[in-house]
Scaffold this motif. Structure first.
Motif, short mmCIF file in Angstrom:
data_model
loop_
_atom_site.label_atom_id
_atom_site.label_comp_id
_atom_site.label_asym_id
_atom_site.label_seq_id
_atom_site.Cartn_x
_atom_site.Cartn_y
_atom_site.Cartn_z
N ALA A 107 -62.22 69.61 51.63
CA ALA A 107 -62.12 70.58 50.54
C ALA A 107 -61.30 70.03 49.38
N ASP A 108 -60.25 69.30 49.69
CA ASP A 108 -59.41 68.71 48.64
C ASP A 108 -60.22 67.77 47.76
N ARG A 109 -61.03 66.94 48.38
CA ARG A 109 -61.88 66.01 47.62
C ARG A 109 -62.95 66.77 46.85
N LEU A 110 -63.50 67.77 47.48
CA LEU A 110 -64.54 68.59 46.86
C LEU A 110 -63.99 69.34 45.65
N LEU A 111 -62.78 69.86 45.76
CA LEU A 111 -62.17 70.59 44.65
C LEU A 111 -61.91 69.66 43.46
N GLY A 112 -61.62 68.40 43.73
CA GLY A 112 -61.49 67.43 42.64
C GLY A 112 -62.80 67.30 41.88
N LEU A 113 -63.90 67.22 42.60
CA LEU A 113 -65.21 67.15 41.97
C LEU A 113 -65.53 68.45 41.22
N ILE A 114 -65.22 69.58 41.83
CA ILE A 114 -65.47 70.88 41.19
C ILE A 114 -64.70 70.98 39.88
N ARG A 115 -63.44 70.61 39.90
CA ARG A 115 -62.62 70.66 38.66
C ARG A 115 -63.18 69.71 37.61
N PHE A 116 -63.60 68.54 38.03
CA PHE A 116 -64.18 67.58 37.09
C PHE A 116 -65.43 68.16 36.43
N GLU A 118 -66.27 71.33 36.12
CA GLU A 118 -65.88 72.43 35.24
C GLU A 118 -65.33 71.89 33.92
N ASP A 119 -64.52 70.85 33.97
CA ASP A 119 -63.95 70.26 32.75
C ASP A 119 -65.01 69.64 31.85
N GLN A 120 -66.10 69.15 32.45
CA GLN A 120 -67.15 68.48 31.68
C GLN A 120 -68.24 69.44 31.20
N MET A 121 -68.12 70.72 31.48
CA MET A 121 -69.18 71.67 31.14
C MET A 121 -69.51 71.75 29.65
N PRO A 122 -68.55 71.61 28.73
CA PRO A 122 -68.96 71.60 27.32
C PRO A 122 -69.97 70.47 27.03
N GLN A 123 -69.74 69.29 27.59
CA GLN A 123 -70.68 68.18 27.39
C GLN A 123 -72.01 68.47 28.08
N VAL A 124 -71.97 69.06 29.25
CA VAL A 124 -73.20 69.38 29.98
C VAL A 124 -74.01 70.41 29.20
N LEU A 125 -73.36 71.43 28.70
CA LEU A 125 -74.07 72.47 27.94
C LEU A 125 -74.67 71.90 26.66
N ASP A 126 -73.94 70.99 25.99
CA ASP A 126 -74.50 70.32 24.81
C ASP A 126 -75.74 69.52 25.18
N ALA A 127 -75.66 68.78 26.28
CA ALA A 127 -76.79 67.97 26.72
C ALA A 127 -77.99 68.85 27.06
N ARG A 128 -77.75 69.96 27.71
CA ARG A 128 -78.84 70.88 28.04
C ARG A 128 -79.50 71.41 26.77
N GLU A 129 -78.66 71.76 25.80
CA GLU A 129 -79.20 72.30 24.54
C GLU A 129 -80.06 71.25 23.84
#
Length: 137
Positions: A107-116, A118-129
């Motif tokens: 879970a600790d490793r997974l939460l690192g990925l989850i946080r990453f 979440e932090d990158q979502m602005p870039q992801v949403l731009d890419a989707r658009e």
């Protein structure tokens, strides 16, 4: 004259030099990876990283999961040694779920990925658009 190629292991066989190979079809690590990284497994492990929960508490924390899917997910994670299920002999019965030490490490490793993510979502949403805009043209 061509030189003979060295044989590579079949994709469904774990190579001798690696005890487990998630890329091999028959390797049991593939099932565990699926349990951990599937939508409900990752969300359940993440939710349990905050402590011990009863089934319905956990179901409320993992918004959108059905009772059936949460039950199946908890069984798979328990079988893999990532979740501990403790049934108390009370009336009505009380069942608590918590991470095992192995589950906490995963879970600790997974939460690192989850946080990453979440932090990158602005870039992801731009890419989707951009992608959607290009597809619409």
């Amino acid at each position: 004259m061509t030189t003979p190629r060295t044989a590579t292991p079949a994709p469904d066989v774990c190579p001798d030099d690696l005890p487990f190979n998630v890329f091999a079809r028959a390797c049991p690590s593939r099932d565990t990876l699926e349990h951990v990284t599937g939508r409900w497994g990752s969300l359940t492990l993440g939710a349990l990283s905050d402590g011990t929960f009863r089934f319905n508490e956990l179901r409320r924390r993992v918004d959108g999961v059905s009772e059936k899917m949460l039950s199946q997910t908890l069984h798979a994670l328990e079988r893999d040694g990532l979740v501990h299920r403790e049934a108390q002999p009370t009336n009505p019965p009380r069942v608590d779920y918590r991470l095992t030490p192995l589950g906490a490490a995963v879970a600790d490793r997974l939460l690192g990925l989850i946080r990453f993510v979440e932090d990158q979502m602005p870039q992801v949403l731009d890419a989707r658009e951009r992608y959607d805009r290009q597809r619409a043209e």
